[in-house]
Design an enzyme around this catalytic site. Structure first.
Site, PDB file in Angstrom:
ATOM      1  N   TYR A 158       0.774  -1.165  -0.241  1.00  0.00           N
ATOM      2  CA  TYR A 158      -0.328   0.095  -0.343  1.00  0.00           C
ATOM      3  C   TYR A 158       1.326   1.154  -0.087  1.00  0.00           C
ATOM      4  O   TYR A 158       1.245   1.706   0.834  1.00  0.00           O
ATOM      5  CB  TYR A 158      -0.855   0.207   0.918  1.00  0.00           C
ATOM      6  CG  TYR A 158      -1.992   0.815   1.242  1.00  0.00           C
ATOM      7  CD1 TYR A 158      -2.162   1.987   0.187  1.00  0.00           C
ATOM      8  CD2 TYR A 158      -2.740   0.512   2.090  1.00  0.00           C
ATOM      9  CE1 TYR A 158      -3.214   2.436   0.185  1.00  0.00           C
ATOM     10  CE2 TYR A 158      -4.471   1.383   2.008  1.00  0.00           C
ATOM     11  CZ  TYR A 158      -4.292   2.294   1.038  1.00  0.00           C
ATOM     12  OH  TYR A 158      -5.335   3.141   1.035  1.00  0.00           O
ATOM     13  N   LYS A 204      -2.454   5.302  -3.307  1.00  0.00           N
ATOM     14  CA  LYS A 204      -3.047   6.127  -2.453  1.00  0.00           C
ATOM     15  C   LYS A 204      -3.527   7.507  -3.345  1.00  0.00           C
ATOM     16  O   LYS A 204      -2.121   8.232  -3.072  1.00  0.00           O
ATOM     17  CB  LYS A 204      -3.082   6.535  -1.161  1.00  0.00           C
ATOM     18  CG  LYS A 204      -3.673   7.795  -0.224  1.00  0.00           C
ATOM     19  CD  LYS A 204      -5.377   7.305  -0.608  1.00  0.00           C
ATOM     20  CE  LYS A 204      -5.899   5.656  -0.356  1.00  0.00           C
ATOM     21  NZ  LYS A 204      -7.074   5.439  -0.132  1.00  0.00           N
ATOM     22  N   HIS A 331     -10.486  -4.514   1.969  1.00  0.00           N
ATOM     23  CA  HIS A 331      -9.009  -2.270   2.101  1.00  0.00           C
ATOM     24  C   HIS A 331      -9.151  -2.796   3.778  1.00  0.00           C
ATOM     25  O   HIS A 331      -9.070  -3.283   4.443  1.00  0.00           O
ATOM     26  CB  HIS A 331     -10.807  -1.408   2.318  1.00  0.00           C
ATOM     27  CG  HIS A 331     -11.510   0.008   3.200  1.00  0.00           C
ATOM     28  ND1 HIS A 331     -10.970  -0.276   4.450  1.00  0.00           N
ATOM     29  CD2 HIS A 331     -10.813   0.346   2.550  1.00  0.00           C
ATOM     30  CE1 HIS A 331     -11.089   1.152   4.295  1.00  0.00           C
ATOM     31  NE2 HIS A 331     -10.212   1.827   3.578  1.00  0.00           N
ATOM     32  N   SER A 332      -8.210  -1.703   3.983  1.00  0.00           N
ATOM     33  CA  SER A 332      -7.449  -1.540   5.199  1.00  0.00           C
ATOM     34  C   SER A 332      -7.443  -0.174   6.071  1.00  0.00           C
ATOM     35  O   SER A 332      -7.214   0.958   4.613  1.00  0.00           O
ATOM     36  CB  SER A 332      -5.867  -1.992   5.017  1.00  0.00           C
ATOM     37  OG  SER A 332      -4.731  -1.277   6.194  1.00  0.00           O
ATOM     38  N   ASN A 333      -7.654  -0.356   6.552  1.00  0.00           N
ATOM     39  CA  ASN A 333      -7.254   1.592   7.284  1.00  0.00           C
ATOM     40  C   ASN A 333      -6.482   1.125   8.165  1.00  0.00           C
ATOM     41  O   ASN A 333      -5.636  -0.148   8.370  1.00  0.00           O
ATOM     42  CB  ASN A 333      -9.175   2.298   8.341  1.00  0.00           C
ATOM     43  CG  ASN A 333      -9.462   3.074   7.101  1.00  0.00           C
ATOM     44  OD1 ASN A 333     -10.655   2.283   7.631  1.00  0.00           O
ATOM     45  ND2 ASN A 333      -9.291   3.416   7.245  1.00  0.00           N
TER      46      ASN A 333
HETATM   47  O1  LIG Z   1      -9.978   4.321   0.685  1.00  0.00           O
HETATM   48  C1  LIG Z   1      -9.354   3.225   0.532  1.00  0.00           C
HETATM   49  O2  LIG Z   1      -8.480   2.699   0.666  1.00  0.00           O
HETATM   50  C2  LIG Z   1      -9.008   3.929   2.099  1.00  0.00           C
HETATM   51  O3  LIG Z   1      -9.652   4.643   2.850  1.00  0.00           O
HETATM   52  C3  LIG Z   1      -8.123   3.580   3.364  1.00  0.00           C
HETATM   53  C4  LIG Z   1      -7.672   4.759   3.903  1.00  0.00           C
HETATM   54  O4  LIG Z   1      -8.636   4.537   4.213  1.00  0.00           O
HETATM   55  C5  LIG Z   1      -6.646   5.256   3.430  1.00  0.00           C
HETATM   56  O5  LIG Z   1      -6.936   5.740   2.462  1.00  0.00           O
HETATM   57  C6  LIG Z   1      -5.576   6.267   4.507  1.00  0.00           C
HETATM   58  O6  LIG Z   1      -5.725   5.904   5.976  1.00  0.00           O
HETATM   59  O7  LIG Z   1      -5.491   7.501   3.694  1.00  0.00           O
HETATM   60 MG   LIG Z   2     -10.233   3.011  -1.143  1.00  0.00          MG
END
Ligand SMILES: O=C([O-])C(=O)C[C@H](O)[C@@H](O)C(=O)[O-]
Ligand SMILES: [Mg+2]
Length: 435
Positions: A158, A204, A331-333
């Site tokens: 990521y 991202k 998906h991941s946070n």
């Molecule tokens: O759209 C996504 O894959 C996410 O929301 C992943 C994460 O939240 C990411 O975008 C972040 O944490 O900045």
């Molecule tokens: Mg996303």
């Protein structure tokens, strides 16, 4: 091992420990990650002495719901997961929490409703119940979900545009350096590949004008020929921009993730490009599936056991994806090793997990486990250890909790726009479409 008696599986104690976890200055379309992010660690103890671990979002709104749910769980069996779901549905907390300008970091994962908040809290408890049940029965969580279909789960690197350090001083330094252009992103990808063996890459986006992000994807395609590549601007583009990017990158993208905001706009783009569109923004609840399917808005749904409601809910989502011919990814946070173990356990049981899972975990320098999970050739082993197969390190948990206790409230709620304002005082969450 003697099978546990039903009375042994009754919850006698629930401990909730909010923690603040170091997070690097990762950029997204809403701002930048704060130096610390809140998570909630859940520990259950059963009458028979088994313990279970769960993890979920730790912002105030989640804690407000988790506390009463923890109290209501006492006296119930860890096997009563349908009862837990019903209990969670009845919880009443703040209904539609949002930041001062009506948008918050959760906007990166679609609508933020009271129901989704309840499901996010419930998921942490469900995981803790399954872990405790697994420990009591001597079985891995995947066995309680019907059994593993694979012995390892693929993860994707990521990639983030990022600064070297946080603008407001605190934070735990790391040695990744800044990545703000194609060369920086390729160097980051190489490090992910060398260190963890990842073979697919997600960038991202939504941070820089789309031509710069296209150049980064092109540079990745040259550096890693034939590897699956994804770009995710979190809905920041207009339909026109999305179609231009899709056209430009059609030969190298595995999928384009949430190029535009909302099901209708996604359907418009999807109808005009052969590039598959994926989402963790316009389909994040079961209620959003019918419209997305009817309009052909997405080809791939990113599951996330946190906000879909747990590991069983993830399997229900997978069944719907099979029914409607949609692909499934994950998906991941920002998360710790307990959630990574839960993701791996459920991923092992889903027949149609067609894409490597996202994970923020390699960005985390801290954890509450005695041992960090190790990626090998971009995969995590599923294993047959009881429960989630992880062990809590109490000293680490206590240290991260002390940080939460000492915080004056600045970091107890994730706010990427507030973090960005420390570098750029005039910053407000950009309106979409941004480009
Ligand atoms: O759209 C996504 O894959 C996410 O929301 C992943 C994460 O939240 C990411 O975008 C972040 O944490 O900045
Ligand atoms: Mg996303």
């Amino acid at each position: 091992m003697v099978a546990p008696r039903p009375a042994d599986l009754v919850v006698t104690e629930v401990r909730l420990t909010p923690v603040l976890v170091a997070d690097p200055p990762l950029l997204n379309t809403q701002g930048v990650h704060q130096p610390y992010t809140p998570r909630l660690i859940i520990e259950l103890v059963t009458a028979g002495g088994a313990t279970g671990l769960g993890e979920t979002y730790g912002d105030t709104a989640y804690l407000d719901l988790a506390r009463p749910l923890a109290a209501d769980l006492i006296g119930r069996s860890v096997t009563d997961l349908n009862g837990l779901a019903a209990l969670a549905e009845r919880m009443r907390g703040p209904s539609e929490p949002a930041g001062p300008d009506g948008v918050d970091a959760a906007g990166l994962r679609g609508v933020r409703t009271a129901g989704k908040l309840r499901r996010s809290v419930r998921s942490g408890f469900e995981v803790a119940c399954l872990d405790a049940w697994g420990h009591a029965a001597g079985l891995p969580v995947h066995a309680l979900l019907g059994g593993a279909l694979r012995d390892r789960v693929a993860y994707s690197a990521y990639l983030f545009y990022r600064w070297e350090r946080h603008p407001d001083g605190p934070g735990e330094p790391d040695d990744w350096g800044a990545a703000l252009d194609p060369a920086g992103i390729v160097a980051q990808a190489r490090r992910f590949a060398d260190r963890h063996g990842f073979t697919s890459f997600k960038l991202k986006g939504g941070v820089f004008p789309p031509d710069q992000e296209c150049a980064a994807i092109r540079a990745l395609a040259e550096a890693f020929p034939g590897r699956p590549l994804r770009l995710d601007p979190n809905g920041a583009w207009s339909q026109r921009t999305a179609l231009q990017v899709a056209d430009e990158l059609a030969d190298v993208l595995e999928y384009l993730e949430d190029p535009v905001s909302g099901t209708e706009a996604m359907a418009h783009v999807a109808a005009r490009t052969p590039v598959p569109l994926a989402t963790n923004m316009c389909v994040t609840t079961f209620e959003e599936i019918p419209e997305a399917v009817a309009s052909g808005a997405v080809r791939i749904v990113l599951s996330d056991h946190h906000y879909w409601g747990g590991l069983h809910a993830t399997r229900e989502l997978a069944a719907l994806c099979r029914t409607f011919g949609l692909g499934l990814a994950m998906h991941s946070n920002t998360h710790l090793g307990i959630s990574l173990a839960a993701m791996t356990q459920v991923a092992a049981t889903v027949p149609n997990l067609d894409h490597a899972c996202d994970t923020h975990y390699p960005w985390q320098t801290e954890d509450v486990l005695t041992e960090r999970p190790t990626f090998r050739a971009g995969h995590l082993d599923v294993g047959d250890a009881p429960g989630l197969g992880v062990t809590l390190d109490r000293a680490r948990l206590a240290a991260l909790h002390r940080r939460w206790l000492a915080d004056d409230g600045r970091y107890r709620d994730r706010d990427d726009a507030a973090a960005m304002r420390r570098a750029d005082p005039g910053w407000t969450t950009p309106a979409v479409p941004r480009w």
